[in-house]
Enzyme design. Structure first.
Site, PDB file in Angstrom:
ATOM      1  N   TYR A   1       1.041  -1.255   0.006  1.00 35.03           N
ATOM      2  CA  TYR A   1       0.080  -0.003   0.034  1.00 35.03           C
ATOM      3  C   TYR A   1       0.836   1.252   0.089  1.00 35.03           C
ATOM      4  CZ  TYR A   1      -3.385  -3.434   1.563  1.00 35.03           C
ATOM      5  OH  TYR A   1      -4.318  -4.638   1.644  1.00 35.03           O
TER       6      TYR A   1
ATOM      7  N   HIS B   1       0.568 -11.945   0.967  1.00 37.57           N
ATOM      8  CA  HIS B   1      -0.688 -11.501   0.553  1.00 37.57           C
ATOM      9  C   HIS B   1      -1.175 -12.017  -0.664  1.00 37.57           C
ATOM     10  CE1 HIS B   1      -1.200  -6.921  -0.097  1.00 37.57           C
ATOM     11  NE2 HIS B   1      -2.625  -7.587  -0.130  1.00 37.57           N
TER      12      HIS B   1
ATOM     13  N   LEU C   1     -17.464  -3.418   1.784  1.00 37.21           N
ATOM     14  CA  LEU C   1     -18.533  -2.630   1.217  1.00 37.21           C
ATOM     15  C   LEU C   1     -18.170  -2.556  -0.236  1.00 37.21           C
ATOM     16  CD1 LEU C   1     -18.066   0.126   4.010  1.00 37.21           C
ATOM     17  CD2 LEU C   1     -19.720  -1.736   3.656  1.00 37.21           C
ATOM     18  N   GLY C   2     -17.589  -3.316  -0.923  1.00 32.41           N
ATOM     19  CA  GLY C   2     -17.619  -3.538  -2.238  1.00 32.41           C
ATOM     20  C   GLY C   2     -16.759  -2.235  -2.758  1.00 32.41           C
ATOM     21  N   ARG C   3     -15.843  -1.901  -2.025  1.00 34.79           N
ATOM     22  CA  ARG C   3     -14.929  -0.828  -2.408  1.00 34.79           C
ATOM     23  C   ARG C   3     -15.832   0.372  -2.582  1.00 34.79           C
ATOM     24  NH1 ARG C   3     -13.498  -5.080  -5.529  1.00 34.79           N
ATOM     25  NH2 ARG C   3     -11.202  -5.923  -5.026  1.00 34.79           N
ATOM     26  N   GLY C   4     -16.785   0.729  -1.544  1.00 29.99           N
ATOM     27  CA  GLY C   4     -17.795   1.501  -1.475  1.00 29.99           C
ATOM     28  C   GLY C   4     -19.001   1.497  -2.028  1.00 29.99           C
ATOM     29  N   PHE C   5     -19.164   0.538  -2.865  1.00 31.42           N
ATOM     30  CA  PHE C   5     -20.393   0.671  -3.730  1.00 31.42           C
ATOM     31  C   PHE C   5     -21.647   0.253  -3.036  1.00 31.42           C
ATOM     32  CE2 PHE C   5     -23.433  -1.611  -6.494  1.00 31.42           C
ATOM     33  CZ  PHE C   5     -23.594  -0.752  -7.372  1.00 31.42           C
TER      34      PHE C   5
END
Length: 331
Positions: A60, A127, A208-212
């Protein structure tokens, strides 16, 4: 805050914090760059709320996210469970392949310890599975670090069922981290059962589905050109409209409880088993506080049925990664 136990007695807060969004620039950007001061305040506020589980990784940034987390937890380390990951090889800051070798595990661990400013990594993940190496060799190298006190527990990410079985025979695996959410349920076919058969806790990333699933994005046009989600097939112009039915079902449940959509999506995961600890990504106190409150939301059978009807296993439109990404999961 409620607490849960992953594999081999590792106790963590029921909601963890995915620290990946807490970078400025870098290789994986969702929305705007993080305000690094606000990101640090978010970690501090999470600790105040009883969150103990913080997830970062070497890649990251790369590297800069571990440094930020390390600075934020300085003087607040006691009682925290800090997770990070290794498994890639680099040419400078560029990722050029996977490398699960014991030598890379050791090098990566020692560098992560330095960036994080801690003496021991609480949970150390591979990872991505390295298909060129037997998993027994990989976890054997990771266990050397446990014996030396540099790591407390070892874990895998995105491993397939047979890899999990072999790894668990060779070493005590505390957790598997893989994508799992209302719109990504493929782990329910076999992987969750294998984890439970072997006493392995489950840590869903992108819960959260990458915010979706939080309902904040209803059109691809809302994504900046630099937003990583433009590479996500589920956010494509073809797939996104079809997937809105999932958000609408979550919204119906949220309205019943006076909760946010994000809270419902996280509470749904918590309802799938006491061995599941989601790590929603965040970079602001407001979204972190909203997510952490999901630990106190109990969904009813009717709520779960509403979600099931809109989002059955395999019902999402589009794969979760592009072709290259899909070649690196469930190995």
């Amino acid at each position: 805050m409620k607490y849960r136990t992953l594999g081999h007695g590792l106790t963590v807060s029921a909601i963890g914090i995915g620290c990946m969004p807490m970078i400025k620039g870098g290789n994986i950007l969702y929305g705007e760059n993080a305000d690094l001061g606000e990101a640090t305040r978010t970690i501090h506020r999470a600790i105040d709320l009883g969150v103990t589980f913080f997830d970062t990784a070497q890649i990251y940034g790369p590297f800069t996210n571990e440094e930020l987390v390390g600075e934020a937890i300085r003087g607040k380390r006691d009682g925290l469970v800090i997770a990070t990951k290794f498994g890639f090889k680099f040419d400078g800051p560029k990722i050029v392949g996977v490398d699960g070798s014991p030598a890379n595990a050791r090098k990566s661990c020692e560098e992560s310890l330095q960036r994080l400013g801690i003496d021991t990594i609480d949970l150390f993940y591979q990872h991505r599975v390295d298909p060129s190496l037997p998993i027994e060799e990989v976890v054997g190298g990771m266990m050397e670090l446990v014996h030396e006190g540099k790591v407390r527990h070892i874990a895998l990410s995105e491993a397939g069922p047979e890899t999990l079985r072999r790894a668990a025979k060779a070493a005590p695996i505390a957790a598997l981290q893989s994508e799992y959410s209302i719109w990504e349920r493929e782990v329910e076919h076999e992987i969750l059962a294998v984890c439970r058969e072997n006493g392995i806790g489950f840590v869903p990333y992108s819960p959260l589905g990458r915010g979706f699933l939080a309902g904040t994005i209803r059109s691809r046009d809302e994504l900046a050109e630099t937003d990583w989600r433009r590479n996500d097939p589920r956010y494509s112009a073809e797939n996104l409209p079809a997937n809105l039915k999932v958000v609408d079902a979550i919204g119906a449940v949220a309205d019943r409880h006076g909760a946010s959509k994000a809270q419902v999506a996280l509470a749904w995961l918590l309802a799938q088993g006491d061995d599941i600890v989601p790590i929603p990504g965040t970079k602001r106190r407001a979204t972190m506080e909203d997510s952490v409150a999901a630990a106190d939301l109990a969904l009813t059978a009717d709520d779960l049925a509403t979600i099931e009807a809109a989002a059955p296993v395999g019902g999402t439109s589009g794969p979760r990664y592009g072709e290259a990404g899909m070649r690196m999961v469930r190995l």
